[in-house]
Structures are given as structure tokens and as C-alpha cells.
Design a protein around this motif. Sequence first.
Motif, PDB file in Angstrom:
ATOM      1  N   VAL A  57       0.757  -1.151   0.001  1.00 42.86           N
ATOM      2  CA  VAL A  57      -0.028  -0.101  -0.061  1.00 42.86           C
ATOM      3  C   VAL A  57       0.605   1.137  -0.058  1.00 42.86           C
ATOM      4  O   VAL A  57       1.713   1.281   0.923  1.00 42.86           O
ATOM      5  CB  VAL A  57      -0.879  -0.076   1.352  1.00 42.86           C
ATOM      6  CG1 VAL A  57      -1.642   1.221   1.323  1.00 42.86           C
ATOM      7  CG2 VAL A  57      -2.012  -1.032   1.232  1.00 42.86           C
ATOM      8  N   PRO A  58       0.716   2.314  -0.714  1.00 37.53           N
ATOM      9  CA  PRO A  58       1.605   3.493  -0.656  1.00 37.53           C
ATOM     10  C   PRO A  58       1.459   4.212   0.341  1.00 37.53           C
ATOM     11  O   PRO A  58       2.560   4.505   1.006  1.00 37.53           O
ATOM     12  CB  PRO A  58       0.867   4.173  -2.031  1.00 37.53           C
ATOM     13  CG  PRO A  58       0.396   3.334  -2.892  1.00 37.53           C
ATOM     14  CD  PRO A  58      -0.358   2.126  -2.007  1.00 37.53           C
ATOM     15  N   GLY A  59       0.282   4.642   0.917  1.00 39.04           N
ATOM     16  CA  GLY A  59       0.278   5.387   2.075  1.00 39.04           C
ATOM     17  C   GLY A  59      -0.865   4.996   2.969  1.00 39.04           C
ATOM     18  O   GLY A  59      -1.894   4.429   2.496  1.00 39.04           O
ATOM     19  N   ALA A  60      -1.066   5.258   4.373  1.00 37.26           N
ATOM     20  CA  ALA A  60      -1.848   4.869   5.347  1.00 37.26           C
ATOM     21  C   ALA A  60      -1.771   5.801   6.377  1.00 37.26           C
ATOM     22  O   ALA A  60      -0.698   6.377   6.560  1.00 37.26           O
ATOM     23  CB  ALA A  60      -1.738   3.308   5.873  1.00 37.26           C
ATOM     24  N   VAL A  61      -3.224   6.415   6.675  1.00 35.38           N
ATOM     25  CA  VAL A  61      -3.129   7.586   7.898  1.00 35.38           C
ATOM     26  C   VAL A  61      -4.366   7.047   8.734  1.00 35.38           C
ATOM     27  O   VAL A  61      -5.144   6.127   8.454  1.00 35.38           O
ATOM     28  CB  VAL A  61      -3.776   8.900   7.253  1.00 35.38           C
ATOM     29  CG1 VAL A  61      -2.287   9.318   6.574  1.00 35.38           C
ATOM     30  CG2 VAL A  61      -4.897   8.740   6.741  1.00 35.38           C
ATOM     31  N   ALA A  62      -4.239   7.135  10.159  1.00 40.04           N
ATOM     32  CA  ALA A  62      -5.127   6.604  11.039  1.00 40.04           C
ATOM     33  C   ALA A  62      -5.131   7.671  12.273  1.00 40.04           C
ATOM     34  O   ALA A  62      -4.079   8.488  12.640  1.00 40.04           O
ATOM     35  CB  ALA A  62      -4.621   5.445  11.965  1.00 40.04           C
ATOM     36  N   GLU A  63      -6.235   7.648  12.778  1.00 41.68           N
ATOM     37  CA  GLU A  63      -6.402   8.206  14.194  1.00 41.68           C
ATOM     38  C   GLU A  63      -7.122   7.197  15.320  1.00 41.68           C
ATOM     39  O   GLU A  63      -8.191   6.810  14.735  1.00 41.68           O
ATOM     40  CB  GLU A  63      -7.301   9.628  14.116  1.00 41.68           C
ATOM     41  CG  GLU A  63      -7.152  10.290  15.516  1.00 41.68           C
ATOM     42  CD  GLU A  63      -8.141  11.533  15.190  1.00 41.68           C
ATOM     43  OE1 GLU A  63      -7.588  12.674  15.543  1.00 41.68           O
ATOM     44  OE2 GLU A  63      -9.425  11.482  15.938  1.00 41.68           O
ATOM     45  N   VAL A  64      -6.541   7.070  16.431  1.00 38.98           N
ATOM     46  CA  VAL A  64      -7.400   6.392  17.301  1.00 38.98           C
ATOM     47  C   VAL A  64      -7.559   7.279  18.671  1.00 38.98           C
ATOM     48  O   VAL A  64      -6.752   7.726  18.873  1.00 38.98           O
ATOM     49  CB  VAL A  64      -6.532   5.049  17.871  1.00 38.98           C
ATOM     50  CG1 VAL A  64      -7.237   4.140  18.634  1.00 38.98           C
ATOM     51  CG2 VAL A  64      -6.149   4.206  16.557  1.00 38.98           C
TER      52      VAL A  64
END
Length: 396
Positions: A57-64
Amino acid sequence: MRRLTTAVTLLLALGLAGSATVPAVAASTDPARGPAAARPDDAALRSALDAVIAQGVPGAVAEVREDGRVWRGASGVADLSGRPARAGDRFRAGSVTKTFVATVVLQLVAEGRIALDDPIGRHLPGLVPAGANGAEVTVRQLLGHTSGIPNYTDVLRRLPDPIRTLQHSAYTPHELVAMALREPWAFNPGDQGHWQYSNTNYVVLGLLVERVGGHPLGREIERRIVRPLRLTDTLVPATPDLPGRHLNGYEWLDGPGASPTDLTAFSAGAFWGPGNMISTTADLNRFQRALAEGRLLPPWLLSEMRDTKDTDRPGRSYGLGMEANTTVCGPDQGPVRGHSGSVPGYNTFSFTSADGRRQITLAVNVDLTKTKGADEAIGRVLATALCRPAPARPAA
């Protein structure tokens, strides 16, 4: 397209607009709320997010979020020129849009302007015919995918080179509905025990919002949800552009060995209603938290939204614009609730734990169904964020 077999498969909305480098990770704690019990481990979240990138996957962003504590992370690149992904990057949220549209519809119900069991023809005469059994489609059936109306994206999928064709299309909402209604219905409105995901339902609901609310769909979402919650990076676009700092979306349309196709700019009308919003992880978490806390709907309508029916996939049920899924943490922990979204170039997952304490919004800039192993890696991120850890075994 290979068949996915993990929990992520059950979270992905179906089909087009369905129901998904250097790490840059930051965490913050609200001292007024104090520490939370069994909170997700920062290192485990960071490792799980990096593992998604390791699967191509090129990029991943997350907020928890858990109670007052927020963890934000990013891994990989926002575009293939090498610009690092950032946790605050915008992306196309896909079918997470459906929960916004459903919330606006339910607000209109709360105001007494429509009723859940109104036939849609009462408000949009002539748009949707009655089923073969003579029954008219109701607002409730549209919200919960029990109308039987054919899915217009199934028609689009039969086009030559469908994604590139759709990227530059200029469909109107009425054209999308008409396209769907030329197909055989899945079942008749009101047939018990039947469910089928159809993006057409939410095109019709978007038109309903415009007719009853008196403003364009994007304006109604903005004035009822976006502005009150200060979702400063959320919009319903009127052009193909994705403004501001964002993840570029990609698909390898010509096979894994070919150059990827950049799908960042995409027709504003292609997924109007079911999947056309742009947002960020922080904004979607803020929306989901406000919804869960009863700040957007009265209790009886929030209960209606959460009253789920079985779908065509084990472990996944569907309410009124909201999913419930027991495959992430297992049935003993109860279902996570929220929505997933898939449009060309982007997959998004926005869910709250069964106890309401933990939330995650995660977005990646590629179609997971074409990236081997990414579905399992995404599942690990979701489980790390949402599931309670297993109790420690006593020492022998």
C-alpha cells in the motif's frame, strides 16, 4: 478480482463506491480525563500501520481515540513521487458518506418533515416505481438497503474500462437512478428477510434531502453536521479536485507490473450521495463520536439507526446507514459500529468499539482488493485499536 476472506472483506462496502516511507506518528493525552484502562498500545499501533505499507500500500493514515486520549499515525507516501503521508491528509471517504446522509435524513424525521415509513413517492413523485408486488419503497428501506432497488454501480462495472470511464463522467443523480431502474430488481420492497447493498438507495436519499431540506445535498450536510461539529477538512466536492494536503489515490488498472493510474481527481457526480465526501481521520472520528453521544440525533432515532438486520455476509449486519460487525473483535466483545468506504483509489474504515470507548478511522490510498496481504494487515490495525486485550493467563 480475488475474493477477500478476512474481517476487512466484511467491512468493505461492495463494489464501486462500496461499503478501505518515513512514518510520521504523534500521540497526545488529555490530562483532564486521565489514563484509560486497556488503551491501545502506541508501539503496537505504529507497527500495525507500518505492516500495511509493507504489503504494498503506498500510504496509510489513522487516528485512534480512547476517552480523552488521541493517537495519530501515518506511514508510507501520500503520492508516488515520495511525499510522506501525514495523519491530517485528506482523502475520499467513500461510503462513510452514507452515515452522514442517513444522519441528515433522520434529522428531517426528528423535525417531523418526513417519516421513516413514508413511501418515497410522497416526496419524489415519479422517481421510483412500485415493485412488482405493488408495494412502494419507503425511506426506511432506502436507509437500510432493504428496498430491492438495483445497484447502479453494478451497471457501471460492465462498461469498457469502467474506472477510467467513470473518472471522467458527468452523470446526474437522476441519470444514476434511471440507469439502475432499467435493471431487474433484487426483490420487491417489503419482502421479509431480504437485504442487498445498493448505492442507488443513497442517490435517492440525497435527492430526498434536497427536496425536503430545500438546499443542495452538500449544503445540508455542511449546515447540519460539518459546521456545528467544526469538521474543517470535510466537504462534499462540486468539482473533480481533491483540495488541500491529501493522499493521492492509485490503482494498478493494467496489472501489477504496469504503472499505476492516479485517480485522485475524480468525477464529482459519479458517487453523488453514496460515496462522494472528502474528509480526514480526525473529522470522521469527531463525527462518529458526536453521533454515538447523541449530539446529532434524539435517542429514539439513534436506536433506529443502530437496529441492524442480517446481511448477505456472516458477522455483518446493517442498520440505517450504519454497519455492525462482529468479525473484528469476535462476538464475545460485541460488534464494532460505523461504516467502511471504497471508491477507486481509496479505502476507509471508521468504527467505534462495542463499548463506545475506542474509535478508529483509517484510510489507505489504494484499492485493497488488488493488494495482496493488505486486507489482513488492515484487519490487524482495526483489531489493535478496537478490541480489548485477552486476559493474561495465570502463571503455571
